[in-house]
Enzyme design. Structure first.
Site, PDB file in Angstrom:
ATOM      1  N   LEU A   1       0.856  -1.191   0.000  1.00  0.00           N
ATOM      2  CA  LEU A   1       0.000   0.000   0.000  1.00  0.00           C
ATOM      3  C   LEU A   1       0.880   1.225   0.000  1.00  0.00           C
ATOM      4  O   LEU A   1       1.687   1.404   0.918  1.00  0.00           O
ATOM      5  CB  LEU A   1      -0.834   0.032   1.281  1.00  0.00           C
ATOM      6  CG  LEU A   1      -2.232  -0.517   1.189  1.00  0.00           C
ATOM      7  CD1 LEU A   1      -2.189  -1.966   1.573  1.00  0.00           C
ATOM      8  CD2 LEU A   1      -3.126   0.260   2.118  1.00  0.00           C
ATOM      9  N   GLU A   2       0.686   2.072  -0.972  1.00  0.00           N
ATOM     10  CA  GLU A   2       1.375   3.360  -0.914  1.00  0.00           C
ATOM     11  C   GLU A   2       0.337   4.358  -0.434  1.00  0.00           C
ATOM     12  O   GLU A   2      -0.694   4.552  -1.077  1.00  0.00           O
ATOM     13  CB  GLU A   2       1.910   3.756  -2.298  1.00  0.00           C
ATOM     14  CG  GLU A   2       2.952   2.805  -2.859  1.00  0.00           C
ATOM     15  CD  GLU A   2       4.294   2.832  -2.128  1.00  0.00           C
ATOM     16  OE1 GLU A   2       5.134   1.975  -2.403  1.00  0.00           O
ATOM     17  OE2 GLU A   2       4.497   3.712  -1.254  1.00  0.00           O
ATOM     18  N   LEU A   3       0.563   4.938   0.699  1.00  0.00           N
ATOM     19  CA  LEU A   3      -0.470   5.732   1.362  1.00  0.00           C
ATOM     20  C   LEU A   3      -0.805   6.998   0.587  1.00  0.00           C
ATOM     21  O   LEU A   3      -0.144   7.354  -0.384  1.00  0.00           O
ATOM     22  CB  LEU A   3      -0.046   6.049   2.800  1.00  0.00           C
ATOM     23  CG  LEU A   3      -0.040   4.812   3.690  1.00  0.00           C
ATOM     24  CD1 LEU A   3       0.422   5.173   5.074  1.00  0.00           C
ATOM     25  CD2 LEU A   3      -1.413   4.160   3.741  1.00  0.00           C
TER      26      LEU A   3
END
Lengths: 1032, 370
Positions: free
Chosen positions: A129-131
């Site tokens: 997950l890339e925030l």
């Protein structure tokens, strides 16, 4: 880090430059962090469905692979799940995450953790997950989620909150449900909604403040539970124990199989493996104990087998050597003990050497827990094997050993175990101290068993105990300098060894007590010892023997040693010291019941001790106060006799050391005790002494605290004192003594002040009257009795006067009347004068002090009644008194009272007597009629017809009474007049009511009586004729 | 032995006199197995028979002579080509000629000197064997029979205890004592460790028996350390004043007598290594050489039950304080350099705890009873 995982490592998209953001580490898993992650994941990989690695930044939801543009085989599922997750995120935050494999969405990167998690560890779903930040902040984001504490102050805003709770809980995370107005709720708000939320709060004027500024910060440092479920230490223990037990089970089974096949070597090997489980350091004492027990069971099989084997001729010596080849010391020593025991059993003569060898070899285990259990095993195994033979026993050969060897064996084992036990206290972190202490408490039995074994040796006689056993134990106990151990072991000594030996070794034991660690509650130990010896003494007594052998000055020993201990430990709390004295007293009671001076000695030494600590007054509520209280109550309850207590000169002194409350409490106890046991006080000296002790109840004390004193309690206390007075009773014949007692009591009570004397003086006065009567009874024997009576009445007079001084009226009035009556009954020279004096005092009191009309009426009633009874007055004294009465009666305020008082006074003229009449009633009919007339007049003056009627009805009865008594001045006409007055004038005026009914009934009853008398005229001549009574 | 299937061939058997009753001993072979060999001692005569059995009866066997040799040989593994013979005795059994039938020859080596014990180590092997050679023109027929030789020693004249105080300043001081410095192979090491100062948290203590084999000389010295036994003697951490007993039975381990400078080729020495391991896995150790010797086992050693009486250290002046070797990381202690020359304290004037001397034991004379 995210290029360091070993799955297509360093195949592009990573850098070899250590300063680059994408540095690959130089080798796969070169970093400790990645290795830890690897190990953790591998440990749980087969139970794991999803691997999520959370990164910043860019709003991407990425799937493997990073090393190739090819898609993983399960990409469809991966994508499907990702879409669902991203939709939820969008719904909450409005963010738009891009989904896809890393290479396709971003760029080639090799060695990231998600690739490895999927490809290396085999987890089906792996995502990166890339925030959400898309570049504004980059890798570091500002504070995020906040928690607001919100309070709705009115109904409307509350409804808004509830609405938010019901309808927008997808956004706002209510940590607590809003329940009512003014209820404070915590709400976690996502950053995108903070403004909206605050706006709402402001709009509805709700109270709020930010409770947690950044939830992230709060959450991260908290220990997170991994998916595998990291176990709490408790569960851990169970698991470890289970594992160990299962090993034991398996090995034991194999051992037994090998034994069945007579493969001893293999069996020993299995036994050794099994015993290897005892080498663990991970188990808590409790779990270790369970393991130990399981293993001991199994070792018994081995022992049985070996015993069998050796009785069939196998050489034990070889085996004794053989087991010593075990490389690890724990299994080796357990086996050695097991074989050693068999050795002894098959070869009695080896006993001494083997035992000595075993106990020496056990020194090799210095780990406290393991050592304790090993030595316990040794102790258990050898319990029936110790050479328990006296030194001069022919069987006790050099090699067999004698009781000395047995004692040496146990003592060595004991001191080693104790050292290990004490050492436990100093191991590990200091914050675990409490837990360690608890664990040590659990293990104390292991150490104590040594002492039990010593006590079980039959051949230990008093001499040996005195010279060897006890000094050995005490030396170890004292030198270990550990409070916990000392306290337990000292008590253990008391409990396990017989009383007789304690008696002989008191000096030694008590000396050791003085040397114990300062934290040891020596008094507990001593109290236990004293208790035990006292009980012993009692038992001996019950058997008809002297409680304590006369050559042992038990009490003196204790009292000296307690003194020594007090000296040796100046820091010992004084209450503990006193509790020692308490036990001493108990000892004195139980073992030296006839020696009351011992008790006093204890009290004296208590006094000395108190002097030492310079305590002037002891607070009752303090620990010391409580102990002192206990100390003082002991002799009270024991002797159940106040008088016996007076033989303790120091009792009072100790009592004085208590503060007011303490003294009072003890005094109350004393009084109650005396009352319960009816302890009569027979001499004046005793009275003085007793009342001194009870001073807090008798008079005001300088340190008195009156605040909060309940009036009822006070009255109760004083009533007790009053009851106490009746216990002042000299021997029947010794009336002078009684008088002296009363006078000294009077002095004491007199100091009690106005609040107390109303309770205490009256009983005293009554006692005095009683005394006077007694003097009268024995008037033949005592020539001076008249004088004495006179003195008594003077005494009473003074007492009453004191009450008068205390501004009391009714009570002294009564007492005066009572006094007059008493005086009139006892016929001595001046008794008339005295009686008159009393009466006149009463009248004076009436006139001067009694102003309330009701009280006046009551007093007058009493006075009239008393006068009627008085028969000692001459006419000269009597007449003025009577007329005074009549005068006073008509001077009453209320008419009904006047009326009724007059009726009463009329009696005086009829039935009272004077000296001249020699006891015959006066029968002054004229005066009577005069009084009644007056009463009738007063009655008619009443305005209320009801009252008037009532009074007249009463008057009718009085008239009838006197008429019946034969008063010539009263005629039927009088009666008729009155009846008709009621019937004709008064009753018609009355409304129908209860009152009227009552009067009618009253009148009716009188009439009925009159009718009866009229219709059945008496045959005797002295009753008047009722003819002419008009009843209807 | 047949050569291309042609010609005569023979089998050689060597039969020792008294083979039925002679004792045997286990000797390790190079591949780690053990074989049983007839056992001889120094000075013992070797005699017997050599039987030569012809494989093809009726055919003659030509030879250039038959001889029997008794050889003592040291072989260094890194130098396989060169065997160093320290003993070589030859007896000629037959002059060159022909054998027509099975023949047997007696041989007798009288009172042969056998100065060393057989040994098979990591880098070196010392063996004794009899070799019968039928010399032929092309290939000799050879038969070798290995023999086991044990060297027996008498009870050492001087056998003082090893007693020493060692420590690391301010953290650990111990005094240890082994009851002897010379032990026979079935002996028991009895001793104690007395803790004078303990400021480290010890997890356990063990004694290891280390065999150090030194081969070569000059610049080509090879040392091979081998831990024969590890023996835990203490579990947990003691406090000051504790004394821990040691008792190690040697009989169970695979030991040889100490060999010093055997034929200038190699040495085998034994060390007792006392190792203390602390909670951080640090190891503190002290090595101490002991001499092992072989004792004739006619008199069975009695079990020594009681440990040595625990004496507190008294003669502190004569003891030298020595530092432990301390290795901070858990590296095996063998890797460390040890500079400590063996410090032997003054001989114990009253070796009261020693085993009584065996007076009747005659040096070099083997004892035959099993």
């Amino acid at each position: 880090m995210n290029r360091n995982f070993d799955f297509h490592w360093d195949e592009g998209g990573s850098s070899d430059l250590p300063c680059a953001e994408t540095y690959n580490g130089g080798a796969a898993f070169s970093e400790i962090e990645s290795r830890i992650i690897r190990d953790t994941i591998l440990g749980i990989a087969n139970q794991t469905l999803v691997y999520l690695t959370v990164h910043s930044y860019g709003q991407y939801w990425l799937t493997p692979w990073g090393y190739t543009a090819d898609l993983p085989a399960n990409y469809d599922q991966l994508y499907d799940l990702a879409v669902r997750a991203v939709d939820k995120l969008t719904a909450v935050y409005g963010t738009q995450y891009t989904i896809g494999s890393s290479t396709n969405v971003l760029y080639v990167n090799t060695g990231p953790s998600d690739d490895w998690a999927m490809g290396g560890a085999g987890i089906p779903y792996a995502y990166t997950l890339e925030l959400r930040d898309t570049g504004k902040y980059g890798f570091e984001l500002p504070a995020e989620y906040q928690v607001y504490q919100v309070k709705a102050k009115d109904r409307v805003s509350f409804d808004v909150l509830v609405k938010l709770y019901n309808e927008r809980s997808d956004v706002y995370d209510f940590w607590t449900e809003p329940r009512y107005v003014d209820f404070t709720t915590d709400v976690m708000v996502p950053p995108a909604f903070t403004k909206t939320f605050v706006d709402v709060l402001e709009a509805f004027n709700m109270e709020y403040h930010i409770k947690i500024d950044d939830v992230q910060h709060t959450i991260i440092p908290m220990p997170t539970m991994s998916k595998s479920g990291s176990m709490s230490p408790l569960e851990d223990q169970d698991k470890l124990l289970d594992e160990a037990l299962s090993v034991v089970k398996v090995q034991a089974l194999q051992m037994k199989r090998c034994l069945d096949k007579r493969k001893l070597m293999d069996a020993l090997k299995h036994a050794s493996t099994m015993l290897g489980e005892l080498r663990t350091s991970l188990l808590s004492p409790k779990s270790y104990y369970e393991l130990y027990m399981a293993i001991c069971d199994e070792l018994q099989h081995l022992e049985m087998y070996l015993l069998d084997e050796f009785q069939n001729g196998r050489k034990v010596a070889d085996l004794y050597e053989l087991v010593q080849y075990a490389g690890n010391i724990i299994p080796r020593l357990y086996l050695l003990v097991t074989v050693g025991v068999v050795y002894i059993k098959t070869n009695e003569q080896s006993r001494r050497d083997i035992l000595r060898d075993l106990v020496e070899m056990c020194r090799g285990v210095q780990h406290p827990l393991r050592g304790l259990f090993l030595r316990n095993y040794l102790l258990q195994c050898t319990r029936n094997l110790l050479p328990d033979l006296a030194e001069n026993d022919p069987l006790a050969t050099e090699s067999y050993g004698n009781v000395r060897d047995a004692v040496d064996f146990i003592q060595l084992n004991f001191s080693e175990m104790n050292k290990l036990w004490v050492r436990m206290a100093y191991q590990g972190h200091s914050r675990d101290k409490e837990r360690r202490e608890r664990e040590r408490q659990e293990l104390r039995l292991l150490v104590g068993t040594n002492l039990v074994r010593l006590a079980q040796l039959d051949s230990v006689d008093v001499e040996l105990y005195k010279k060897v056993v006890l000094p050995g134990i005490l030396e170890q106990v004292v030198s270990c300098r550990d409070a916990l151990a000392q306290e337990y072991l000292m008590e253990c000594i008391i409990q396990v060894f017989p009383d007789e030996v304690h008696l002989d070794t008191l000096h030694t034991y008590l000396k050791a007590c003085a040397e114990l660690h300062t934290d040891v509650k020596v008094h507990v130990i001593l109290v236990a010892l004293v208790e035990r010896l006292a009980a012993y003494g009692q038992r001996q007594q019950a058997l008809g023997q002297p409680p304590i052998p006369p050559h042992i000055p038990l009490f003196d020993i204790f009292s000296d040693q307690i003194g020594n201990i007090a000296q040796a430990r100046p820091e010992m709390p004084s209450e503990n010291l006193v509790s020692l004295q308490v036990s001493l007293i108990s000892l004195a009671f139980r073992c030296y019941p006839e020696k009351i001076n011992l008790v006093d000695k204890v009290l004296e030494s208590t006094l000395v001790a108190l002097d030492k600590i310079a305590v002037e007054k002891v607070d009752f509520d303090s620990a010391l106060g409580k102990e002192l209280n206990r100390l003082l109550r002991m002799p009270i309850s024991h002797y159940n006799s106040l008088v016996t207590l007076l033989q303790l000169p120091h009792f009072g002194q100790v009592l004085q050391r208590l503060d007011f409350n303490g003294r009072k409490s003890v005094a109350l106890h004393l009084v109650n005790n005396a009352l319960d046991n009816e302890t009569y006080i027979t001499t004046q000296e005793h009275v003085d002494a007793v009342l001194n002790m009870l001073a807090p109840l008798i008079c005001d004390q300088p340190d008195q605290v009156l605040t909060g004193q309940d009036a009822e309690d006070f009255a109760e206390e004083q009533n007790l004192m009053a009851r106490m007075i009746h216990l002042l009773a000299a021997e029947d014949t010794d009336l002078d003594q009684q008088y002296r007692m009363l006078t000294s009591a009077r002095k004491q009570f007199g100091a009690g002040g106005a609040r107390r004397i109303p309770f205490t003086l009256p009983p005293l006065i009554y006692e005095a009257f009683k005394l006077a009567r007694k003097y009268f009874d024995v008037r033949q024997e005592d020539e001076l009795w008249e004088k004495k009576c006179e003195k008594i009445f003077t005494f009473c007079h003074q007492c009453i006067a004191a009450l008068v001084k205390a501004e009391l009226a009714e009570l002294p009035l009564r007492l005066f009347l009572q006094g007059a009556l008493a005086a009139s009954q006892i016929i001595f020279g001046t008794h008339e004068t005295l009686a008159y004096e009393f009466i006149s005092q009463a009248f004076t009191l009436y006139e001067e002090e009694i102003s309330d009309s009701k009280a006046q009426f009551a007093a007058l009633t009493l006075m009239a009644a008393s006068l009627e009874k008085l028969d000692c007055f001459s006419e000269e004294n009597s007449a003025p008194v009577r007329s005074k009465c009549a005068l006073l009666a008509s001077a009453l305020l209320r008419k009904p009272d006047q009326c009724r008082a007059l009726i009463l006074v009329s009696n005086l003229f009829w039935s009272s007597t004077t000296k001249e009449l020699e006891g015959k009633p006066m029968r002054d009919g004229k005066k009577v009629l005069e009084c009644l007339r007056k009463a009738g007049k007063v009655a008619t003056e009443c305005l209320d017809p009801g009252v008037q009627a009532q009074l007249i009805v009463e008057l009718v009865n009085v008239y009838v009474h006197f008429f019946h008594q034969g008063n010539q001045h009263i005629t039927v006409t009088h009666i008729n007049e009155l009846i008709s007055k009621v019937r004709q004038d008064l009753l018609p005026q009355l409304e129908n009511s209860d009152e009227k009914e009552l009067i009618e009934r009253h009148l009716g009853a009188s009439c009925e009586m009159l009718r009866h008398r009229r219709d059945n005229p008496s045959t005797t001549s002295d009753t008047p004729s009722y003819q002419g009574i008009i009843l209807d | 032995m047949s050569f291309f299937g042609f010609g005569q061939s023979a089998e050689i058997d060597i039969i020792l006199d008294g083979a039925a009753t002679r004792r045997t001993a286990e000797v390790k072979t190079e591949d780690g197995k053990k074989e049983r060999l007839f056992l001889f001692f120094d000075g013992e005569s070797l005699s017997g028979k050599v039987n030569i059995t012809l494989k093809r009866p009726g055919y003659k066997l030509e030879h250039q002579g038959i001889k029997i040799e008794f050889l003592g040989q040291i072989e260094l593994y890194y130098d396989r080509g060169n065997q160093h013979e320290f003993t070589s005795l030859v007896k000629e059994l037959a002059r060159p000629g022909e054998l027509h039938h099975n023949t047997s020859y007696d041989f007798d080596f009288n009172q042969v000197e056998k100065p060393y014990e057989v040994y098979t180590g990591t880098n070196v092997k010392l063996r004794y064997f009899l070799r019968v050679t039928v010399v032929r023109r092309l290939t000799d027929i050879v038969k070798e029979v290995d023999l086991a030789v044990h060297t027996l020693s008498s009870y050492p004249e001087m056998n003082s205890s090893i007693k020493m105080e060692v420590g690391i300043e301010d953290s650990l001081h111990i005094e240890f004592e082994y009851n002897k410095s010379k032990y026979h192979l079935k002996d028991v090491i009895v001793g104690k460790i007395y803790f004078l100062l303990v400021r480290i948290k010890i997890r356990h203590m063990e004694i290891a028996i280390i065999r150090r084999e030194t081969t070569g000389s000059g610049p080509n010295v090879f040392n091979e350390n081998e831990t024969i036994a590890k023996y835990e003697i203490m579990d947990g951490s003691p406090v000051r004043g504790e004394s821990i007993p040691i008792r190690v039975f040697l009989a169970g381990y695979d030991l040889t007598p100490t060999m010093r400078d055997i034929n200038k080729k190699f040495s085998v020495r034994y060390y007792l290594n006392l190792v203390l391991v602390d909670e951080e896995e640090r190891r503190y150790f002290k090595q101490q050489e002991i001499t092992l010797w072989r004792k004739g086992d006619r008199i069975r050693k009695s079990l020594q039950m009681a440990p040595v009486p625990v004496t507190t250290p008294t003669n502190g002046e004569s003891d030298q304080l020595q530092a432990f070797e301390k290795i901070p990381t858990p590296v095996s202690e063998e890797a460390s350099l040890e500079d400590s020359p063996t410090e032997e304290p003054a001989p114990n004037p009253a070796p009261s705890e020693d085993i009584p001397r065996v007076e009747s034991y005659a040096e070099g004379v083997p004892t035959e009873d099993a």
